[in-house]
Design a protein around this motif. Structure first.
Motif, mmCIF file in Angstrom:
data_model
loop_
_atom_site.group_PDB
_atom_site.id
_atom_site.type_symbol
_atom_site.label_atom_id
_atom_site.label_comp_id
_atom_site.label_asym_id
_atom_site.label_seq_id
_atom_site.Cartn_x
_atom_site.Cartn_y
_atom_site.Cartn_z
ATOM 1 N N GLY B 190 0.832 -1.201 0.000
ATOM 2 C CA GLY B 190 0.000 0.000 0.000
ATOM 3 C C GLY B 190 0.862 1.244 0.000
ATOM 4 O O GLY B 190 0.532 2.243 -0.634
ATOM 5 N N ASN B 292 -1.997 -10.400 0.458
ATOM 6 C CA ASN B 292 -1.759 -9.801 1.776
ATOM 7 C C ASN B 292 -1.664 -10.866 2.855
ATOM 8 O O ASN B 292 -0.863 -10.780 3.785
ATOM 9 N N ASP B 303 -0.364 -4.969 2.991
ATOM 10 C CA ASP B 303 -1.561 -4.102 2.883
ATOM 11 C C ASP B 303 -1.747 -3.504 1.490
ATOM 12 O O ASP B 303 -1.919 -2.291 1.315
ATOM 13 N N GLY B 305 -3.710 -2.527 -1.696
ATOM 14 C CA GLY B 305 -5.104 -2.174 -1.962
ATOM 15 C C GLY B 305 -5.622 -2.879 -3.202
ATOM 16 O O GLY B 305 -4.871 -3.458 -3.974
ATOM 17 N N ASP B 340 -4.126 8.007 -4.455
ATOM 18 C CA ASP B 340 -4.500 7.169 -3.328
ATOM 19 C C ASP B 340 -4.219 5.714 -3.683
ATOM 20 O O ASP B 340 -4.819 5.167 -4.608
ATOM 21 N N THR B 341 -3.280 5.087 -2.961
ATOM 22 C CA THR B 341 -3.005 3.671 -3.235
ATOM 23 C C THR B 341 -3.965 2.761 -2.472
ATOM 24 O O THR B 341 -3.924 1.549 -2.618
ATOM 25 N N HIS B 342 -4.817 3.378 -1.634
ATOM 26 C CA HIS B 342 -5.856 2.610 -0.938
ATOM 27 C C HIS B 342 -7.231 3.132 -1.316
ATOM 28 O O HIS B 342 -8.126 3.203 -0.483
ATOM 29 N N VAL B 345 -10.063 -1.031 -0.947
ATOM 30 C CA VAL B 345 -9.321 -2.117 -0.296
ATOM 31 C C VAL B 345 -10.261 -3.287 -0.063
ATOM 32 O O VAL B 345 -11.479 -3.109 0.026
ATOM 33 N N ALA B 351 -8.606 0.979 4.891
ATOM 34 C CA ALA B 351 -7.922 1.967 4.057
ATOM 35 C C ALA B 351 -7.101 2.892 4.937
ATOM 36 O O ALA B 351 -7.591 3.426 5.929
ATOM 37 N N ASN B 352 -5.873 3.075 4.558
ATOM 38 C CA ASN B 352 -4.957 3.919 5.322
ATOM 39 C C ASN B 352 -4.978 5.335 4.754
ATOM 40 O O ASN B 352 -4.594 5.563 3.613
ATOM 41 N N TYR B 355 -2.127 7.101 2.889
ATOM 42 C CA TYR B 355 -1.791 6.759 1.504
ATOM 43 C C TYR B 355 -2.587 7.599 0.498
ATOM 44 O O TYR B 355 -2.453 7.412 -0.704
#
Lengths: 184, 401
Positions: B190, B292, B303, B305, B340-342, B345, B351-352, B355
């Motif tokens: 992520g 994951n 993590d 996504g 946004d890489t998340h 998810v 979702a972080n 990110y």
């Protein structure tokens, strides 16, 4: 056996077309005729050869305009031929034709043989339309009078300069009725 | 040491090539000069990017960073009228040597070229056109680091060409894909997206190839539109040595593979000194639950996504455009980016927010000539997890010849 023949044909075609040496400037008949039909809609026009690059467009009464075929050297920026004075294989090139009216003002510019690996946007008819009515008397500043093309700078500048040079020299050779000039 | 040997071998190859053409025996010139003077089929170019980056923080000290970020040499050799070889050798941060491109190009005609070798993946603007004089801002746009991981290049083959009648260009290549698992390392995450999965043609391994395509339209004056696609599965070393009927082992290896689908839309417009750029990427990843999970079992937090996206919009204006006497270009610009890489998810992870990042970059580029630019900008960076923008100051030099 069949496979061998096909292989030989393919290899000889590749070798043939890889022949070292520049190809001659071709006369793109279909493309030129199409443009002539577009520009002089109802008239039937004749093309008379003046020299290997220049043709006179006329109907039965008058000269309507002129046709010029030329080659422009280009290269990929970065990566231009290290010896830029010689005509050599390292140059990429493209061929274009230009149709002018009888006063040597541009009516149409079209690139018909683009051999360079980069700068293809210079072929865009939208971009080439900028040269309409250009007579070569003043310089067109690249980036100001003519839109810049990111990634096609060398081709675009080279064409811009070639058009100016050509228009000015066409005037000379046509008025002096010389049939040859150093560039042509 | 390795780099010195590589350079030496490269020089020796060029010297040998030179041996086939005529030499002037009477003058003493070094090998490179002889080669450059008489070999008319060789082209040389390059680009360089030298950066100064300074985070700005009122409460803490922070050292600035001065870096010769990239120096790239391009060599092109035209064997015949239709066949050429192009290579770019990159030195990053002075210490790291990479090959950016190394491919042969055979031109059948204007419509079709065949290419094979190490090539740039045709995704987006920057991956293909990344010389520092062609973009604003000292660093490349951030979405071209984390979403389309530039400089993204792999070994492959395919076709490119023009269709001049409709003012279009196309590229279609079958190429190697990202590595997701390499001998114990889970490369996708992520935090970094797909970036660490790039193989770059360096002893890369392949299970299944990927397909990359791009079409471009350039018919309208000043406008260039592009649409890119990328489809494939990632590569994993966990298949190596596994029997073709060992189903459990195969299933385990399958868990280390992720499916990647990516699309990109891009637009560039410039007219009368005014410039606009837009880029949009969307990425869909599949099998992330398994990926994951197996990473977790092996002690790594991946993590990864399911969906990532990134975009930017930029406007600029050459304030010297109307002035005939001014030959240089002074271009203030502002760019808004978000990625946004998340973006989405799977159910097993949350979702972080860190990110999901927004970058506002503003500054100017001063183009002294077509090949030299001085750049400076301020970047305001904030993730969704923060409430305040961090500030960075950047300045740099870019050259392209």
């Amino acid at each position: 056996m069949k496979k061998a023949i096909i292989l030989i044909l393919i290899v000889s075609w590749i070798v043939n077309s890889s022949f070292i040496g520049k190809e001659e400037l071709a006369y793109p008949t279909k493309k030129i005729n199409r443009e002539l039909r577009r520009l002089w809609k109802d008239e039937s026009v004749d093309i008379d050869k003046f020299n290997q690059n220049v043709y006179v467009i006329a109907n039965s009464n008058d000269t309507l305009g002129y046709l010029y075929l030329g080659r422009v050297n280009s290269c990929r920026q970065g990566g231009c031929a290290v010896n830029s004075l010689e005509e050599n294989l390292a140059f990429e090139f493209f061929d274009y034709f230009m149709i002018t009216d009888s006063d040597l003002r541009v009516k149409k510019v079209k690139i018909y043989n683009y051999q360079a690996t980069h700068g293809h946007e210079v072929m865009s008819s939208g971009w080439l339309r900028q040269f309409k009515m250009y007579d070569g008397k003043q310089s067109l500043v690249y980036g100001k009078d003519i839109e810049a093309i990111s990634g096609a700078t060398i081709s675009a500048k080279a064409l811009n300069e070639d058009l100016k040079y050509t228009l000015n020299h066409l005037e000379i050779i046509l008025s002096n009725k010389k049939t040859s000039l150093s560039k042509f | 040491m390795k780099k010195a040997i590589y350079l030496l071998i490269l020089t020796l190859i060029f010297i040998n090539v030179k041996a086939f053409s005529q030499q002037d025996q009477s003058t003493y010139a070094n090998a490179a000069q002889k080669m450059l003077n008489s070999n008319s089929k060789l082209t040389i170019g390059g680009y360089g990017q030298i950066d100064f980056n300074q985070p700005l923080d009122n409460s803490k000290f922070s050292a600035g960073n001065l870096d010769v970020h990239r120096l790239v040499m391009l060599f092109g050799y035209r064997f015949t009228k239709k066949l050429q070889f192009v290579t770019e050798i990159e030195f990053e941060h002075v210490k790291e040597v990479y090959i950016e491109q190394a491919f042969i190009n055979y031109s059948f005609n204007n419509y079709i070229n065949f290419r094979a070798g190490l090539m740039l993946v045709p995704m987006g603007i920057i991956n293909e056109y990344h010389e520092p004089t062609t973009f604003n801002g000292v660093e490349r746009p951030i979405i071209d680091k984390y979403i389309s991981p530039t400089t993204w290049r792999e070994i492959g083959l395919g076709f490119s060409g023009l269709i001049p009648e409709i003012s279009m260009r196309y590229q279609a290549y079958i190429m190697n894909g990202f590595a997701s698992y390499n001998d114990g390392d889970f490369l996708l995450s992520g935090a970094n997206g797909l970036r660490k999965g790039r193989q770059k043609g360096a002893e890369s391994f392949i299970n299944t190839p990927s397909l990359a395509t791009k079409i471009e339209y350039y018919g309208i004056l000043g406008l260039n539109l592009g649409f890119s696609t990328y489809f494939g599965k990632t590569q994993s070393t966990l298949y190596d040595g596994v029997d073709k009927d060992a189903n459990i082992d195969i299933a385990t290896a399958d868990s280390t593979v992720v499916g990647v689908k990516m699309i990109g839309f891009d637009a560039r417009y410039s007219r009368k000194g005014f410039g606009f750029r837009g880029q949009f990427y969307n990425v869909w990843l599949s099998n992330t639950v398994q990926y994951n999970s197996i990473a977790q079992n092996k002690g790594t937090t991946a993590d990864l996504g399911d969906g990532m996206f990134g975009y930017y919009a930029e406007i600029s204006y050459n304030v010297f455009h109307e002035f005939d006497k001014l030959k240089t270009m002074l271009i203030p610009f502002v760019r808004y980016s978000n990625y946004d890489t998340h973006y989405s998810v799977n159910a097993n992870i949350t979702a972080n927010d860190s990110y999901n990042k927004t970058y506002i970059t503003t500054g100017f580029s001063w183009k002294l000539s077509q090949g030299v630019v001085l750049k400076t900008d301020m970047q305001f960076v904030k993730s969704k997890a923060n409430s305040k923008y961090e500030k960075h100051f950047n300045a740099g030099i870019g050259v392209w010849f």
